[in-house]
Design a protein around this motif. Structure first.
Motif, PDB file in Angstrom:
ATOM      1  N   VAL A  68       1.022  -1.233   0.009  1.00  0.00           N
ATOM      2  CA  VAL A  68       0.071   0.147  -0.054  1.00  0.00           C
ATOM      3  C   VAL A  68       0.817   1.346   0.044  1.00  0.00           C
ATOM      4  O   VAL A  68       1.796   1.389   0.589  1.00  0.00           O
ATOM      5  CB  VAL A  68      -0.947  -0.018   1.259  1.00  0.00           C
ATOM      6  CG1 VAL A  68      -1.508   1.334   1.108  1.00  0.00           C
ATOM      7  CG2 VAL A  68      -1.959  -1.278   1.285  1.00  0.00           C
ATOM      8  N   VAL A  69       0.388   2.278  -0.921  1.00  0.00           N
ATOM      9  CA  VAL A  69       1.110   3.428  -0.631  1.00  0.00           C
ATOM     10  C   VAL A  69       0.056   4.570  -0.184  1.00  0.00           C
ATOM     11  O   VAL A  69      -1.008   4.503  -0.827  1.00  0.00           O
ATOM     12  CB  VAL A  69       1.584   4.058  -2.149  1.00  0.00           C
ATOM     13  CG1 VAL A  69       2.117   5.630  -1.944  1.00  0.00           C
ATOM     14  CG2 VAL A  69       2.727   3.182  -2.565  1.00  0.00           C
ATOM     15  N   VAL A  70       0.344   5.430   0.705  1.00  0.00           N
ATOM     16  CA  VAL A  70      -0.523   6.442   1.269  1.00  0.00           C
ATOM     17  C   VAL A  70      -0.120   7.870   0.723  1.00  0.00           C
ATOM     18  O   VAL A  70       1.130   7.987   1.130  1.00  0.00           O
ATOM     19  CB  VAL A  70      -0.574   6.286   3.025  1.00  0.00           C
ATOM     20  CG1 VAL A  70      -1.503   7.500   3.456  1.00  0.00           C
ATOM     21  CG2 VAL A  70      -1.078   4.896   3.161  1.00  0.00           C
ATOM     22  N   VAL A  71      -0.820   8.591   0.327  1.00  0.00           N
ATOM     23  CA  VAL A  71      -0.736   9.922  -0.168  1.00  0.00           C
ATOM     24  C   VAL A  71      -1.132  10.764   1.182  1.00  0.00           C
ATOM     25  O   VAL A  71      -2.171  10.953   1.035  1.00  0.00           O
ATOM     26  CB  VAL A  71      -1.170  10.321  -1.185  1.00  0.00           C
ATOM     27  CG1 VAL A  71      -0.613  11.891  -1.790  1.00  0.00           C
ATOM     28  CG2 VAL A  71      -0.861   9.281  -2.455  1.00  0.00           C
ATOM     29  N   GLY A  72      -0.099  11.527   1.636  1.00  0.00           N
ATOM     30  CA  GLY A  72      -0.690  12.295   2.650  1.00  0.00           C
ATOM     31  C   GLY A  72      -0.243  11.819   4.069  1.00  0.00           C
ATOM     32  O   GLY A  72      -0.554  10.990   4.733  1.00  0.00           O
ATOM     33  N   GLY A  80      -0.415  -6.214   8.656  1.00  0.00           N
ATOM     34  CA  GLY A  80       0.675  -6.958   7.859  1.00  0.00           C
ATOM     35  C   GLY A  80       1.039  -6.344   6.649  1.00  0.00           C
ATOM     36  O   GLY A  80       1.756  -7.104   5.674  1.00  0.00           O
ATOM     37  N   CYS A  81       0.519  -5.134   6.178  1.00  0.00           N
ATOM     38  CA  CYS A  81       0.776  -4.703   4.864  1.00  0.00           C
ATOM     39  C   CYS A  81       2.196  -4.060   4.734  1.00  0.00           C
ATOM     40  O   CYS A  81       2.639  -3.591   5.811  1.00  0.00           O
ATOM     41  CB  CYS A  81      -0.263  -3.888   4.454  1.00  0.00           C
ATOM     42  SG  CYS A  81      -1.969  -4.228   4.403  1.00  0.00           S
ATOM     43  N   ALA A  82       2.618  -3.978   3.619  1.00  0.00           N
ATOM     44  CA  ALA A  82       4.103  -3.128   3.611  1.00  0.00           C
ATOM     45  C   ALA A  82       3.371  -1.625   2.972  1.00  0.00           C
ATOM     46  O   ALA A  82       2.630  -1.606   2.241  1.00  0.00           O
ATOM     47  CB  ALA A  82       4.747  -3.765   2.231  1.00  0.00           C
ATOM     48  N   TYR A 118       7.684   2.001  13.122  1.00  0.00           N
ATOM     49  CA  TYR A 118       6.636   1.132  13.099  1.00  0.00           C
ATOM     50  C   TYR A 118       6.714   0.029  11.776  1.00  0.00           C
ATOM     51  O   TYR A 118       5.692  -0.472  11.316  1.00  0.00           O
ATOM     52  CB  TYR A 118       5.369   1.945  12.920  1.00  0.00           C
ATOM     53  CG  TYR A 118       4.052   1.298  13.768  1.00  0.00           C
ATOM     54  CD1 TYR A 118       4.427   1.175  15.319  1.00  0.00           C
ATOM     55  CD2 TYR A 118       3.177   0.761  13.136  1.00  0.00           C
ATOM     56  CE1 TYR A 118       3.151   0.676  15.818  1.00  0.00           C
ATOM     57  CE2 TYR A 118       2.104   0.369  14.010  1.00  0.00           C
ATOM     58  CZ  TYR A 118       2.103   0.176  15.238  1.00  0.00           C
ATOM     59  OH  TYR A 118       1.057  -0.730  15.887  1.00  0.00           O
ATOM     60  N   GLY A 119       7.862   0.403  11.017  1.00  0.00           N
ATOM     61  CA  GLY A 119       8.249  -0.099   9.750  1.00  0.00           C
ATOM     62  C   GLY A 119       7.391   0.198   8.529  1.00  0.00           C
ATOM     63  O   GLY A 119       7.021  -0.397   7.367  1.00  0.00           O
ATOM     64  N   VAL A 120       7.080   1.696   8.640  1.00  0.00           N
ATOM     65  CA  VAL A 120       6.572   2.227   7.409  1.00  0.00           C
ATOM     66  C   VAL A 120       7.610   3.202   6.962  1.00  0.00           C
ATOM     67  O   VAL A 120       8.239   3.968   7.648  1.00  0.00           O
ATOM     68  CB  VAL A 120       5.411   3.224   8.194  1.00  0.00           C
ATOM     69  CG1 VAL A 120       4.709   3.824   7.020  1.00  0.00           C
ATOM     70  CG2 VAL A 120       4.213   2.457   8.669  1.00  0.00           C
ATOM     71  N   GLU A 121       7.936   3.118   5.618  1.00  0.00           N
ATOM     72  CA  GLU A 121       8.738   3.822   5.071  1.00  0.00           C
ATOM     73  C   GLU A 121       7.876   5.217   4.548  1.00  0.00           C
ATOM     74  O   GLU A 121       6.770   5.304   4.072  1.00  0.00           O
ATOM     75  CB  GLU A 121       9.123   3.410   3.623  1.00  0.00           C
ATOM     76  CG  GLU A 121      10.210   4.428   2.732  1.00  0.00           C
ATOM     77  CD  GLU A 121      10.441   3.785   1.316  1.00  0.00           C
ATOM     78  OE1 GLU A 121      11.243   4.391   0.915  1.00  0.00           O
ATOM     79  OE2 GLU A 121      10.058   2.701   1.146  1.00  0.00           O
ATOM     80  N   GLU A 166      -0.435  -2.303  -4.727  1.00  0.00           N
ATOM     81  CA  GLU A 166      -1.617  -2.755  -5.194  1.00  0.00           C
ATOM     82  C   GLU A 166      -2.892  -1.968  -4.624  1.00  0.00           C
ATOM     83  O   GLU A 166      -4.148  -2.109  -5.017  1.00  0.00           O
ATOM     84  CB  GLU A 166      -1.859  -4.098  -4.403  1.00  0.00           C
ATOM     85  CG  GLU A 166      -0.623  -5.222  -4.785  1.00  0.00           C
ATOM     86  CD  GLU A 166      -0.735  -6.362  -3.962  1.00  0.00           C
ATOM     87  OE1 GLU A 166      -1.345  -7.437  -4.415  1.00  0.00           O
ATOM     88  OE2 GLU A 166      -0.019  -6.333  -3.025  1.00  0.00           O
ATOM     89  N   ALA A 167      -2.512  -0.896  -3.948  1.00  0.00           N
ATOM     90  CA  ALA A 167      -3.787   0.116  -3.695  1.00  0.00           C
ATOM     91  C   ALA A 167      -2.924   1.487  -3.150  1.00  0.00           C
ATOM     92  O   ALA A 167      -1.772   1.447  -2.466  1.00  0.00           O
ATOM     93  CB  ALA A 167      -4.376  -0.596  -2.353  1.00  0.00           C
ATOM     94  N   VAL A 168      -3.681   2.535  -3.537  1.00  0.00           N
ATOM     95  CA  VAL A 168      -3.221   3.759  -3.031  1.00  0.00           C
ATOM     96  C   VAL A 168      -4.278   4.577  -2.322  1.00  0.00           C
ATOM     97  O   VAL A 168      -5.714   4.398  -2.842  1.00  0.00           O
ATOM     98  CB  VAL A 168      -2.933   4.472  -4.370  1.00  0.00           C
ATOM     99  CG1 VAL A 168      -2.509   6.157  -3.812  1.00  0.00           C
ATOM    100  CG2 VAL A 168      -1.555   3.921  -5.288  1.00  0.00           C
TER     101      VAL A 168
END
Length: 399
Positions: free
Chosen positions: A137-141, A157-159, A189-192, A218-220
């Motif tokens: 997953v990519v989060v914008v913001g 458990g998502c990247a 927390y393991g988030v880039e 796979e999801a934004v």
């Protein structure tokens, strides 16, 4: 009485009207087909599949409130006292606008498969299988909602990669020196976290950044803010502020007769802070309706002078294993006092104006928040040295 919007502000207005003695009819219009529900659990329990929903525990029939769901408002004629809706015109004697806010979309992302918002119950339901499948997953913001979603996605458990246009998280909400320590929470927390990043394009495979970097996902999930849902008021004569909010007065009255506005769609003048405030938080949607109800009911009685709305804004956020709380409004502060080490697990920041406490951010220090909120209401002045000592209760730092 017609209330437009069946979120927290609209539902609480209906409840408060009955509690304060309104005996006339109450019609509550909701744009969604779902029973009215609370939003904070959407980014937590509902998203993670720990709850199926968050419907309000309100018996509308027992309250004598008519609930019409799946009805969107499209216009307002204040002269004729009539709403235009997707199911036809609706007349009113008194109108409360509680349409909330709508998420800002990412240009070029509309209609692209795999791109999500997180504002409604349907949004949360669409994101559930993404988390359950432990997708990339990519989060914008990197604002409040982005951090909360990233937290939930990691717990599932998502990247997760978070992309932020500014040079730090919460750039629009907190000063640089306060927000800077929070950047480390993502890595812990393991988030880039990718800052200073402009999104150039969105497609089914992820994001393309302005520097040419390709982030596959796979999801934004887009969390770049929200704006007042007031576009339908164009041409109505209801005055809007520059930020698009309904420019309510100190009694939450709009510029048209017998029209009130409350919650995320409305701003109000704060004598406490000397400026107009637009507060997009749950507590505002809970507190404001009591003022609206008092003014609606009171205006029908003799010698009523009106109930003024001037709260100490408050909100909380659960992110990366931390409980973050904020009270007040720090824009006009002239001094910042730290309580504790910002690299540690628990710390607070106090904002002062001419020595008086005007705002407080507490990370893992709920007692600071509880005491600080009361001190802000009182306009209390603090001894700076004692306020800076985290072992000293805030209430004991009052001059």
């Amino acid at each position: 009485m017609v209330i437009v919007g069946a979120g927290m502000a609209g539902v609480q207005t209906a409840v408060a009207l009955r509690e304060q003695g309104w005996t006339g009819g109450v019609l509550l219009l909701g744009a969604e087909a779902h029973q009215p529900y609370d939003r904070p659990p959407l980014s937590k329990a509902v998203l993670l599949g720990k709850a199926d929903g968050s419907a309000f525990d309100v018996d509308f029939a027992a309250l004598g409130v008519e609930l019409r769901l799946g009805v969107s408002v499209t216009g307002l004629d204040t002269g004729a006292r009539r709403l235009e809706t997707s199911s036809g015109p609706v007349p009113y004697d008194v109108l409360v606008i509680a349409t909330g806010a709508e998420p800002i979309t990412l240009p070029g992302a509309e209609g692209v498969p795999g791109v999500h918002l997180l504002r409604t119950l349907d949004d949360a339901e669409r994101l559930r299988p993404v988390l359950a499948g432990q997708r990339e997953v990519v989060v914008v913001g990197a604002g409040w909602i982005g951090a909360e979603f990233a937290t939930a996605a990691r717990e599932a458990g998502c990247a997760v990669t978070v992309v932020e246009a500014a040079d730090r998280p919460l750039a629009g909400a907190l000063p640089a020196e306060v927000a800077a320590p929070m950047a480390g929470w993502y890595a812990d927390y393991g988030v880039e976290l990718v800052t200073g990043a402009r999104v150039a394009a969105v497609d089914e495979e992820g994001l393309l950044l302005g520097d040419g970097t390709r982030l596959r996902a796979e999801a934004v999930v887009v969390g770049i803010g929200a704006r007042p849902a007031t576009g339908w008021l164009a041409g109505s004569g209801v005055e809007l502020a520059a930020d698009g909010s309904i420019a309510a007065d100190e009694r939450l009255r709009a510029s048209a007769p017998d029209v009130y506005a409350v919650g995320d769609c409305a701003s109000f003048p704060s004598a406490r802070y000397g400026e107009r405030l637009l507060v997009h938080h749950w507590d505002n949607a809970l507190q404001g309706p009591r003022t609206v109800a008092a003014n609606v009911v009171g205006s029908r009685t003799a010698h009523f002078t009106g109930s003024v709305y001037d709260p100490v804004p408050y909100f909380w956020s659960e992110q990366f294993g931390r409980f973050v709380q904020y009270a007040g409004h720090h824009a006009a502060a002239d001094e910042l006092v730290w309580r504790g080490d910002p690299e540690g697990a628990a710390w607070s920041v106090c904002w002062l104006r001419e020595g008086a406490l005007v705002a407080l951010l507490a990370v893992g220090r709920p007692r600071d928040l509880a005491q600080g909120r009361k001190l802000i209401e009182q306009g209390a002045r603090l001894d700076r040295a004692r306020a800076a000592d985290p072992s000293v209760p805030l209430k004991s730092a009052v001059l």
